[in-house]
Write a protein that holds these residues in place. Structure first.
Motif, short mmCIF file in Angstrom:
data_model
loop_
_atom_site.label_atom_id
_atom_site.label_comp_id
_atom_site.label_asym_id
_atom_site.label_seq_id
_atom_site.Cartn_x
_atom_site.Cartn_y
_atom_site.Cartn_z
N LEU A 99 -48.09 24.03 -17.60
CA LEU A 99 -48.05 22.21 -18.06
C LEU A 99 -47.64 22.03 -16.13
N GLU A 100 -47.06 23.20 -15.70
CA GLU A 100 -46.46 21.83 -14.04
C GLU A 100 -47.91 22.34 -13.02
N GLU A 101 -47.83 23.75 -13.67
CA GLU A 101 -49.46 23.96 -12.50
C GLU A 101 -51.02 22.93 -13.18
N HIS A 102 -51.07 22.68 -14.46
CA HIS A 102 -51.74 21.46 -14.73
C HIS A 102 -52.10 20.46 -14.50
N SER A 103 -50.21 19.92 -14.45
CA SER A 103 -50.07 18.45 -13.75
C SER A 103 -50.20 18.44 -12.30
N LYS A 104 -50.39 19.67 -11.34
CA LYS A 104 -50.89 19.82 -10.38
C LYS A 104 -51.24 19.67 -10.12
N LEU A 105 -52.46 20.42 -10.81
CA LEU A 105 -54.09 20.52 -10.98
C LEU A 105 -54.36 18.98 -11.03
N LEU A 106 -54.14 17.83 -12.15
CA LEU A 106 -54.71 16.90 -12.25
C LEU A 106 -54.33 16.01 -11.22
N GLU A 107 -52.83 16.37 -10.57
CA GLU A 107 -52.36 15.22 -9.42
C GLU A 107 -54.02 15.28 -8.06
N GLU A 108 -53.75 16.63 -7.70
CA GLU A 108 -55.67 16.46 -7.25
C GLU A 108 -56.31 16.32 -6.73
N HIS A 109 -56.73 15.96 -8.34
CA HIS A 109 -58.24 16.77 -8.41
C HIS A 109 -58.19 14.20 -8.88
N SER A 110 -57.19 14.20 -9.29
CA SER A 110 -56.75 12.61 -9.08
C SER A 110 -56.82 12.05 -7.69
N LYS A 111 -55.79 12.91 -6.65
CA LYS A 111 -56.09 12.43 -5.36
C LYS A 111 -57.77 12.38 -4.63
N ILE A 112 -58.67 13.85 -5.30
CA ILE A 112 -59.96 13.69 -4.97
C ILE A 112 -60.61 12.45 -5.69
#
Length: 266
Positions: free
Chosen positions: A76-89
């Protein structure tokens, strides 16, 4: 009855001598009770061991579950980081799209301005073309003969004005009649006029590079002759000229002749 010392000795013997204690217990009927208590103690001990075993198993399960939950939380933490990165992109892409939209709006404005400029240039070119055509007619009229090609050129120059009157230049025909016997005019006279006939409408047209007063008078007479030849009265008479003298224009108006001209000359 036992003395105090005897009682103390008896109690100490019970405490220290198990065989004596059991013998006394048997005499007192306590043997069965002691056996039951022993059995209960054994059962209780077995129950404790079973419960301890269950607790150990439960602890193992909880440890396994904890490990699984740790893995889940890690994912979940990894997914959260990915989502955050995608959100920035996505935010960056959104900013880029907004910038592109602004650029497109600017380009659209520039294209609209260029389109207006092109329309204006086109209009100017059309006016220049019209002026050149008029100049061609004027130059052509300086020659010895007024050709049909120049007449067609004049009609094309004033196409828009004629179309507003319901006349298409390509439907205008040349009417020519030679009065061999002098039935309608002088013997051997040749009568020429442009004519437009559509359904029940008949329009006679005179095309000139420069229309003068005598041209207006002759067109009126000629129209009367043509009406007799074709056996029907014209619905309208029109003079189409690049230039028309002022007195000729006023005379045409007085006679009910329509005038389509580039300029009225004083």
């Amino acid at each position: 009855m036992l003395s105090k010392e005897e009682k103390l000795r008896f109690l100490n013997t019970l405490r220290e001598d198990e065989e004596f204690r059991l013998a006394v217990a048997g005499l007192l009927g306590l043997n069965t009770i002691l056996e039951e208590l022993k059995k209960l103690r054994q059962d209780f001990q077995a129950h404790l061991e079973l419960e301890e075993k269950r607790w150990e198993e439960n602890n193992k399960r909880w440890e396994e579950n904890d490990k699984k939950w740790e893995q889940v939380f890690k994912k979940l933490e990894e997914h959260s980081k990915l989502l955050e990165e995608h959100s920035k992109i996505l935010e960056q892409h959104s900013k880029m799209l907004e910038e592109h939209r602004k650029v497109l709006e600017e380009h659209t404005k520039i294209l609209q301005q260029h389109s207006k400029m092109l329309e204006e240039h086109s209009r100017q070119l059309q006016e220049q073309g019209k002026s050149l055509a008029e100049l061609k007619v004027v130059i052509g009229s300086m020659g010895r003969r007024w050709g049909s090609d120049l007449e067609r050129t004049v009609l094309e120059i004033y196409r828009q004005a004629l179309e507003t009157k319901g006349i298409k230049p390509e439907n205008i025909a040349k009417f020519t009649y030679e009065d061999v016997e002098g039935k309608y005019y002088r013997r051997g006279a040749k009568i020429e006029v442009d004519i437009y006939m559509h359904n029940d409408t008949t329009i006679l047209i005179e095309v000139k590079s420069r229309a003068e007063l005598e041209d207006v008078e002759w067109f009126l007479d000629k129209a009367g002759i043509v009406e007799k030849i074709i056996g029907r009265k014209a619905d309208k008479l029109i003079i189409v000229a690049v230039n028309i003298d002022k007195d000729a224009y006023e005379r045409a108006q007085a006679l009910g002749i329509d005038v389509v001209a580039g300029a009225v000359i004083e």
